[in-house]
Motif scaffolding. Structure first.
Motif, PDB file in Angstrom:
ATOM      1  N   CYS A  81      70.684-156.259  -5.244  1.00 46.48           N
ATOM      2  CA  CYS A  81      69.692-155.192  -5.465  1.00 46.48           C
ATOM      3  C   CYS A  81      68.367-155.753  -5.970  1.00 46.48           C
ATOM      4  O   CYS A  81      67.298-155.247  -5.621  1.00 46.48           O
ATOM      5  N   LEU A  84      66.573-156.819  -2.836  1.00 50.48           N
ATOM      6  CA  LEU A  84      66.191-155.790  -1.864  1.00 50.48           C
ATOM      7  C   LEU A  84      65.222-154.749  -2.417  1.00 50.48           C
ATOM      8  O   LEU A  84      64.323-154.298  -1.709  1.00 50.48           O
ATOM      9  N   SER A  87      61.482-155.483  -2.291  1.00 53.72           N
ATOM     10  CA  SER A  87      60.984-155.532  -0.915  1.00 53.72           C
ATOM     11  C   SER A  87      60.890-154.148  -0.293  1.00 53.72           C
ATOM     12  O   SER A  87      60.252-153.979   0.755  1.00 53.72           O
ATOM     13  N   TRP A 105      58.451-155.653   5.845  1.00 48.47           N
ATOM     14  CA  TRP A 105      59.671-156.183   5.217  1.00 48.47           C
ATOM     15  C   TRP A 105      59.761-157.700   5.376  1.00 48.47           C
ATOM     16  O   TRP A 105      60.107-158.417   4.454  1.00 48.47           O
ATOM     17  N   ALA A 110      62.064-160.823   0.337  1.00 48.83           N
ATOM     18  CA  ALA A 110      63.488-160.588   0.569  1.00 48.83           C
ATOM     19  C   ALA A 110      64.082-161.479   1.656  1.00 48.83           C
ATOM     20  O   ALA A 110      65.141-162.088   1.446  1.00 48.83           O
ATOM     21  N   LEU A 114      67.161-164.034   0.963  1.00 46.30           N
ATOM     22  CA  LEU A 114      68.430-163.865   1.678  1.00 46.30           C
ATOM     23  C   LEU A 114      68.760-165.108   2.495  1.00 46.30           C
ATOM     24  O   LEU A 114      69.929-165.515   2.577  1.00 46.30           O
TER      25      LEU A 114
END
Length: 214
Positions: A81, A84, A87, A105, A110, A114
């Motif tokens: 979280c 995310l 972002s 995005w 993010a 990732l």
């Protein structure tokens, strides 16, 4: 795999062989701890009790793994979280102003985070897959496991988990009638840490020369 191995072991037993000897041909299914306990049960004449102890040992090991997964689920969710949620702000703004939400995005942090986490996870899985193929002595696995023990917080957790496995394996083997020095060496292999396994091997040699376990 287990069905095929059982069929072949049954044929081995029918020819007069020992079950523990047949199990050694399937290291992917049966660990050295299992083979040692079955061998002790065959020698002492209490094979049924050894099978029961092995089933209890395996169930407790599975419960321990599930407990670790449950306890680490919430921190994993928080990390996810934390990546995310920041972002999502430029995505929402781009959507409300008629911009390109997908491009917004990808321009945020993010995707990079990732990708970094995915790379670390892939490297970790690849190392876990490759390490059993490496030699036990002076191998990369030894230094990787030694490094894990030195890292703050992570090292304490790794040491605690390895010690738990070592003590449970040692208790199961010793109660099965395996000699102290052999039990310590086999428990070291079962602990899952090559650095602690090497220390167990040193202790095993001392026990064989007449030293006490303490």
């Amino acid at each position: 795999s287990l069905r095929t191995a059982s069929r072949e072991m049954a044929n081995h037993l029918q020819r007069g062989g020992r079950w523990s000897e047949a199990m050694k041909a399937y290291p992917g299914l049966f660990s050295e701890l299992m083979v040692g306990m079955i061998s002790a049960g065959e020698t002492g004449g209490f094979l049924d009790r050894m099978c029961l102890r092995l089933s209890e040992y395996s169930e407790r090991d599975y419960e321990l793994q599930q407990t670790i997964k449950r306890e680490t689920w919430y921190p994993k969710l928080l990390v996810f979280c934390a990546i995310l949620i920041p972002s999502a702000v430029p995505v929402v703004i781009a959507s409300m102003t008629g911009g390109n939400a997908i491009a917004a995005w990808f321009q945020s942090s993010a995707p990079k985070m990732l990708l970094l986490i995915g790379l670390i996870w892939f490297t970790w899985k690849a190392a876990n897959f490759a390490m059993p193929l490496a030699a036990r002595e002076n191998s990369p696995r030894y230094w990787l496991d030694w490094l894990k023990l030195q890292i703050p917080i992570v090292g304490k957790t790794s040491r605690a988990l390895a010690t738990t496995k070592f003590c449970r394996a040692l208790g199961a083997l010793y109660s099965a009638g395996v000699g102290p020095h052999k039990a310590v060496e086999m428990a070291g292999r079962a602990c899952g840490n090559a650095a602690m396994q090497e220390q167990a091997r040193i202790v095993s040699r001392k026990l064989q020369n007449g030293a006490g376990l303490t």
